[in-house]
Enzyme design. Structure first.
Site, PDB file in Angstrom:
ATOM      1  N   ARG A   1      23.907 133.270 -47.772  1.00  0.00           N
ATOM      2  CA  ARG A   1      24.905 134.197 -47.353  1.00  0.00           C
ATOM      3  C   ARG A   1      26.218 133.458 -47.883  1.00  0.00           C
ATOM      4  NH1 ARG A   1      25.137 138.039 -43.800  1.00  0.00           N
ATOM      5  NH2 ARG A   1      23.184 137.415 -42.609  1.00  0.00           N
TER       6      ARG A   1
ATOM      7  N   CYS B   1      19.187 129.684 -38.845  1.00  0.00           N
ATOM      8  CA  CYS B   1      20.109 129.764 -39.804  1.00  0.00           C
ATOM      9  C   CYS B   1      21.033 128.478 -39.983  1.00  0.00           C
ATOM     10  CB  CYS B   1      21.197 131.111 -39.214  1.00  0.00           C
ATOM     11  SG  CYS B   1      22.675 131.135 -40.105  1.00  0.00           S
TER      12      CYS B   1
END
Length: 346
Positions: free
Chosen positions: A287, A217
């Site tokens: 995100r 991530c």
């Protein structure tokens, strides 16, 4: 037609053509845009943003599907960080109001329980450190075990700074399935943002994480004085990294930091950037993270969800307040976007 008018006409044609090219290249073939193509998208005029967002949504639906992953985050160690990230109020080098504090294990378990209660499938344990020491690694291990012993059904991610190879293996053994370590900005701009460590050091941690089998991530913050060319550079570098997830943050100017007087990113620029990153990363989880409420507001957040975003952090963002998780969950319901099931994240 004058030379200037001819140049303008060619420029307008190129602006329209990039969306046509992107539809064939990204929607149909799943091939992300190059750095030059991303830059062309970022230079699209405001009147083209609605077309751009629609295209980015098509990419998201084609290569990621309609589901949205919901995540909550909590800081196990706040403030007192020795690094000088110019955007961060947790640096111990700046006169910001944030002071060092630790969260105990019961507090960590309760935060995980509350996060799971929102419907989130991901819980990220964050620490404001250069990298974890033995005390922090021990606390993370104990916290993960306590969350499991409490029967809380949620995936665990961590964000603990730069890692050694041994620490990477430890986190894998603990059951951490995803590691967050943001590159923050383009390689060429990074020395203007951080001076106490390098972009390359961050990249190396991410390399080790990927090779150990954890999900990667890595994203950054838009609005830290980077040029539009550097935003395109950053998107292309993230595409090279091939992360599972990219958090998109927008700078929240923090009192006491070198960026406290920076201007907030305009909503249109934020949406244009979100869509451009989706076209660069067609298969990546993109995100919404910090700063979206300040930059976009409620309506803009919905536009972002319809412009390429397929994951969201609910609740607060470490040292900054978000909006209530219920608001985001209501928004997803209204947009008919199902929350990704826990079993799908394994």
């Amino acid at each position: 037609m004058t030379a200037a008018a001819t140049h303008q006409a060619e420029g307008n044609q190129a602006e329209q053509d990039i969306l046509q090219v992107a539809r064939e290249q990204v929607v149909e073939r799943g091939v992300g845009l190059s750095e030059e193509q991303i830059l062309a998208v970022l230079r699209l005029p405001d009147e083209r943003i609605s077309d751009l967002l629609a295209l980015a949504h098509d990419v998201r639906m084609r290569w990621c599907g309609p589901e949205v992953e919901v995540e909550g985050i909590v800081s196990v160690k706040t403030g007192g960080c020795p690094e000088d990230c110019h955007f961060c109020s947790q640096s111990g080098l700046f006169p910001s109001p944030v002071r060092a504090a630790w969260l105990d294990i019961p507090g960590l378990v309760e935060a995980a329980r509350q996060t799971a209660a929102t419907g989130a499938t991901e819980f990220c344990i964050v620490a404001a450190v250069r990298g974890p020491d033995k005390r922090l690694m021990s606390q993370v291990r104990d916290g993960i075990k306590a969350i499991a012993d409490a029967g809380i059904d949620i995936q665990i991610a961590c964000s603990l700074g730069m890692l050694t190879q041994e620490q990477v293996y430890e986190l894998v053994e603990m059951g951490v399935h995803r590691y967050n370590h943001n590159l923050e900005t383009a390689r060429s701009h990074f020395p203007n943002v951080v001076t106490t460590h390098t972009w390359e050091e961050r990249w190396e941690t991410l390399r080790m994480v990927r090779e150990a089998g954890m999900e990667v991530c890595s994203g950054g913050i838009v609005g830290m004085g980077e040029s539009v060319e550097q935003r395109a550079e950053f998107a292309a570098q993230l595409a090279e990294l091939r992360p599972h997830e990219v958090p998109m943050n927008f700078l929240i100017p923090q009192p006491g930091t070198p960026y406290e007087d920076f201007e907030i990113v305009e909503g249109k620029d934020a949406l244009r950037t979100v869509a451009a990153f989706r076209l660069a990363l067609p298969r990546t989880m993109l995100r919404f993270a910090g700063g979206r409420e300040l930059t976009l507001g409620d309506l803009g957040a919905e536009q972002g969800m319809l412009g390429g975003i397929n994951a969201i952090i609910v609740g607060n963002y470490l040292t900054n307040l978000g909006r209530p998780a219920s608001k985001d969950l209501e928004m997803l319901a209204e947009l008919q976007m199902p929350i990704k099931a826990l079993s799908d994240t394994l």
